[in-house]
Design an enzyme around this catalytic site. Sequence first.
Site, PDB file in Angstrom:
ATOM      1  N   HIS A  49      -1.345  -5.327   0.468  1.00 46.20           N
ATOM      2  CA  HIS A  49      -1.028  -6.773   0.118  1.00 46.20           C
ATOM      3  C   HIS A  49       0.371  -7.317   1.025  1.00 46.20           C
ATOM      4  O   HIS A  49       0.828  -6.358   1.725  1.00 46.20           O
ATOM      5  CB  HIS A  49      -0.335  -6.628  -1.327  1.00 46.20           C
ATOM      6  N   TRP A  75      10.865  -8.590  -3.242  1.00 44.27           N
ATOM      7  CA  TRP A  75      11.264  -7.200  -3.621  1.00 44.27           C
ATOM      8  C   TRP A  75      11.173  -6.446  -2.419  1.00 44.27           C
ATOM      9  O   TRP A  75      12.002  -5.380  -2.241  1.00 44.27           O
ATOM     10  CB  TRP A  75      10.779  -6.733  -4.696  1.00 44.27           C
ATOM     11  N   GLN A 128       9.614  -1.441  -6.657  1.00 44.16           N
ATOM     12  CA  GLN A 128       8.604  -2.696  -7.347  1.00 44.16           C
ATOM     13  C   GLN A 128       7.642  -1.987  -8.261  1.00 44.16           C
ATOM     14  O   GLN A 128       7.392  -2.550  -9.396  1.00 44.16           O
ATOM     15  CB  GLN A 128       8.108  -3.366  -6.103  1.00 44.16           C
ATOM     16  N   ARG A 141       0.590  -9.229  -6.680  1.00 51.78           N
ATOM     17  CA  ARG A 141       0.744  -9.524  -5.187  1.00 51.78           C
ATOM     18  C   ARG A 141      -0.457  -9.099  -4.597  1.00 51.78           C
ATOM     19  O   ARG A 141      -0.749  -9.736  -3.522  1.00 51.78           O
ATOM     20  CB  ARG A 141       2.062  -8.681  -4.765  1.00 51.78           C
ATOM     21  N   GLU A 197      -0.190   0.058  -7.647  1.00 56.14           N
ATOM     22  CA  GLU A 197       1.031   1.001  -7.160  1.00 56.14           C
ATOM     23  C   GLU A 197       1.452   2.038  -8.133  1.00 56.14           C
ATOM     24  O   GLU A 197       1.325   1.959  -9.398  1.00 56.14           O
ATOM     25  CB  GLU A 197       2.072   0.122  -6.664  1.00 56.14           C
ATOM     26  N   GLY A 255       0.569   0.273  -0.716  1.00 55.93           N
ATOM     27  CA  GLY A 255       1.312   1.410   0.183  1.00 55.93           C
ATOM     28  C   GLY A 255       1.127   2.830  -0.487  1.00 55.93           C
ATOM     29  O   GLY A 255       0.324   3.909   0.017  1.00 55.93           O
TER      30      GLY A 255
END
Length: 210
Positions: A9, A14, A21, A58, A80, A146
């Site tokens: 994303h 943040w 996050q 996001r 995430e 990530g």
Amino acid sequence: MLELWLIRHGETDWNREGRIQGQQHNPLSALGELQARRLGGRLMGERFDIVYCSDLRRAVQTAELALPGVPLTLDERLREISRGTLEGHLGAELVGEAKDVYAQMQRDLINVRPPQGENYRDLSVRAVAWLESLPARGKVAAVTHGGVIYALLHHIVGAHEGATWRFTASNAGITRLHIHNGRTTLVSVNDTAHLEPQADLRVARQPLVT
């Protein structure tokens, strides 16, 4: 053959501030929106059989800006890593038990689980379960985070827990894989060429997990 595009994303406020996050439904920053549109220019002309997406805001916003009108298949397994009670804080703001847990996480990302959160093993289990549910052939994209990209790449290359090297997954970066008969080829990792024309579209430093 399965052609898989893993896309992180765009930037959030943040991300820029360095806040933990996790699974908060934060929107993209102004820069993140611009990154997503640049990503869309890069993806123009690409046709995917299916586009998966984390259900966090996001990721959905990135997918909608980059691939307008394309149906999204939302999947919670692409979220995430959850950081539980630590989410929303800067590392430097933490005190007491939270500060101790955060310090332990920096030393042992694999095993330490924050209160009401996940560790890297938990993330890997659900990310790999998603990967193994994909069709054997076709062209698939996933707009995700990530941590998920790291977990999948570490799984694919068989990285040992004690490995000292890490992959990078920048905001709006693209990682491409070809998977065929149990073998995986890394075509590209963290491709951000679509962000290059304007230097401030790249975030100089990425945290390990956001």
